[in-house]
Design a protein around this motif. Structure first.
Motif, PDB file in Angstrom:
ATOM      1  N   SER A 219       0.832  -1.198   0.000  1.00  0.00           N
ATOM      2  CA  SER A 219       0.000   0.000   0.000  1.00  0.00           C
ATOM      3  C   SER A 219       0.873   1.257   0.000  1.00  0.00           C
ATOM      4  O   SER A 219       1.836   1.363   0.760  1.00  0.00           O
ATOM      5  N   GLY A 220       0.541   2.205  -0.883  1.00  0.00           N
ATOM      6  CA  GLY A 220       1.272   3.455  -0.970  1.00  0.00           C
ATOM      7  C   GLY A 220       2.515   3.395  -1.847  1.00  0.00           C
ATOM      8  O   GLY A 220       3.155   4.425  -2.068  1.00  0.00           O
ATOM      9  N   GLU A 221       2.871   2.208  -2.366  1.00  0.00           N
ATOM     10  CA  GLU A 221       4.061   2.074  -3.195  1.00  0.00           C
ATOM     11  C   GLU A 221       3.708   2.086  -4.683  1.00  0.00           C
ATOM     12  O   GLU A 221       2.547   1.950  -5.074  1.00  0.00           O
ATOM     13  N   SER A 222       4.745   2.252  -5.498  1.00  0.00           N
ATOM     14  CA  SER A 222       4.558   2.210  -6.938  1.00  0.00           C
ATOM     15  C   SER A 222       5.737   1.469  -7.569  1.00  0.00           C
ATOM     16  O   SER A 222       6.796   1.333  -6.955  1.00  0.00           O
ATOM     17  N   VAL A 223       5.544   0.999  -8.791  1.00  0.00           N
ATOM     18  CA  VAL A 223       6.594   0.306  -9.515  1.00  0.00           C
ATOM     19  C   VAL A 223       6.518   0.722 -10.981  1.00  0.00           C
ATOM     20  O   VAL A 223       5.432   0.972 -11.509  1.00  0.00           O
ATOM     21  N   ARG A 224       7.678   0.808 -11.612  1.00  0.00           N
ATOM     22  CA  ARG A 224       7.720   1.292 -12.981  1.00  0.00           C
ATOM     23  C   ARG A 224       8.555   0.356 -13.860  1.00  0.00           C
ATOM     24  O   ARG A 224       9.525  -0.247 -13.414  1.00  0.00           O
ATOM     25  N   GLY A 225       8.163   0.235 -15.116  1.00  0.00           N
ATOM     26  CA  GLY A 225       8.910  -0.588 -16.064  1.00  0.00           C
ATOM     27  C   GLY A 225       8.233  -0.557 -17.425  1.00  0.00           C
ATOM     28  O   GLY A 225       7.192   0.090 -17.604  1.00  0.00           O
ATOM     29  N   PHE A 226       8.815  -1.254 -18.380  1.00  0.00           N
ATOM     30  CA  PHE A 226       8.263  -1.287 -19.735  1.00  0.00           C
ATOM     31  C   PHE A 226       7.306  -2.465 -19.885  1.00  0.00           C
ATOM     32  O   PHE A 226       7.581  -3.569 -19.413  1.00  0.00           O
ATOM     33  N   VAL A 227       6.204  -2.197 -20.570  1.00  0.00           N
ATOM     34  CA  VAL A 227       5.228  -3.233 -20.902  1.00  0.00           C
ATOM     35  C   VAL A 227       5.259  -3.427 -22.414  1.00  0.00           C
ATOM     36  O   VAL A 227       5.139  -2.455 -23.170  1.00  0.00           O
ATOM     37  N   TYR A 228       5.431  -4.676 -22.849  1.00  0.00           N
ATOM     38  CA  TYR A 228       5.616  -4.992 -24.264  1.00  0.00           C
ATOM     39  C   TYR A 228       4.342  -5.594 -24.840  1.00  0.00           C
ATOM     40  O   TYR A 228       3.932  -6.698 -24.455  1.00  0.00           O
TER      41      TYR A 228
END
Length: 266
Positions: A219-228
């Motif tokens: 909760s309260g976190e985020s994650v980032r990356g590429f989606v193909y």
């Protein structure tokens, strides 16, 4: 005088080399732009933000990459509990210019719907891809050896059966061309092997380091990356949906266009 089979032999081994001199086609690339959600332009790039039931998605188009169009995605957890993030939970349906669903021409009535690549699955395929490429190179080496033996046998036979200097000279030129063609094929085979292995090295890096990976998001976190996303040539829009099972379904709509790029002469 016997008719030599050398011209057919040269045709078979000379075909790969002839591809090197062909015309380079115009490069067509896909470009996507979000047209739904809260839109903003950041560093010249259009970014969209959408949220449903505490699950937020920020997305923009990154680039075309081989068989995929790539989105730069950030998933945010605004709920009070942990959620599982999985890039394979990104799905899309291809739409036409009127934003009606496209249908597969090979399957009447079947809509064109795709799922984003699963990096874990794709990583697992890399070893198999490399082994297949090694087998291809081994087969090519065997074929090259057979071709060389055939050329030498034909050369010896032609030399011993020549009735005049003109006939001998003509056959000499033909066999010299054959030897050069075999050498060229060997270069092409090894170059193709090297290029594909380098591509697999990049693909492995892509799935390991760049792609959005499966993980639990507190909760309260985020994650980032590429989606193909797999490319769909005839689509004008992609209706994308990110689903957290039994939690939320976040819609995103991207417009797709095919851009013609002219290759610069070297």
């Amino acid at each position: 005088m016997k008719t030599s089979s050398l011209p057919l032999f040269l045709l078979l081994i000379g075909l790969p080399a002839s591809l090197l001199t062909g015309c380079v086609p115009t490069v067509m690339t896909h470009r996507l732009e979000p047209i739904s959600g809260d839109l903003a332009t950041i560093d010249g790039r259009v970014v969209t933000k959408a949220e449903r039931d505490g699950v937020g998605v920020v997305a923009s188009f990154e680039r075309e990459d081989m068989d995929f169009v790539v989105l730069d995605v950030e998933v945010k957890n605004h709920t009070s509990h942990s959620i599982d993030v999985n890039p394979a939970d990104f799905h899309f349906t291809a739409l036409d210019a009127m934003q009606d669903t496209l249908k597969n021409s090979n399957s009447t009535g079947l809509l064109i719907a795709r799922t984003a690549a699963n990096p874990t699955y794709e990583m697992g395929r890399m070893g198999m891809k490399r082994k297949l490429e090694e087998k291809r190179l081994k087969r090519a080496k065997v074929i090259n050896t057979i071709l060389l033996v055939a050329a030498v046998a034909s050369d010896v036979s032609a030399t011993s059966s020549s009735r005049s200097y003109r006939e001998w000279a003509a056959k000499r030129v033909s066999h010299d061309v054959a030897y050069q063609a075999i050498a060229a094929k060997r270069v092409i085979d090894h170059s193709t092997f090297s290029n594909r292995m380098q591509r697999y090295d990049y693909e492995e890096y892509r799935w390991r380091e760049l792609a959005l990976r499966e993980n639990a998001l507190a909760s309260g976190e985020s994650v980032r990356g590429f989606v193909y996303l797999p490319k769909v040539l005839g689509a004008r829009y992609l209706a994308i949906r990110y689903t957290v099972p039994e939690q939320a379904s976040v819609p995103l709509l991207f417009k797709q266009e095919l851009v013609k790029n002219k290759k610069k002469r070297r």
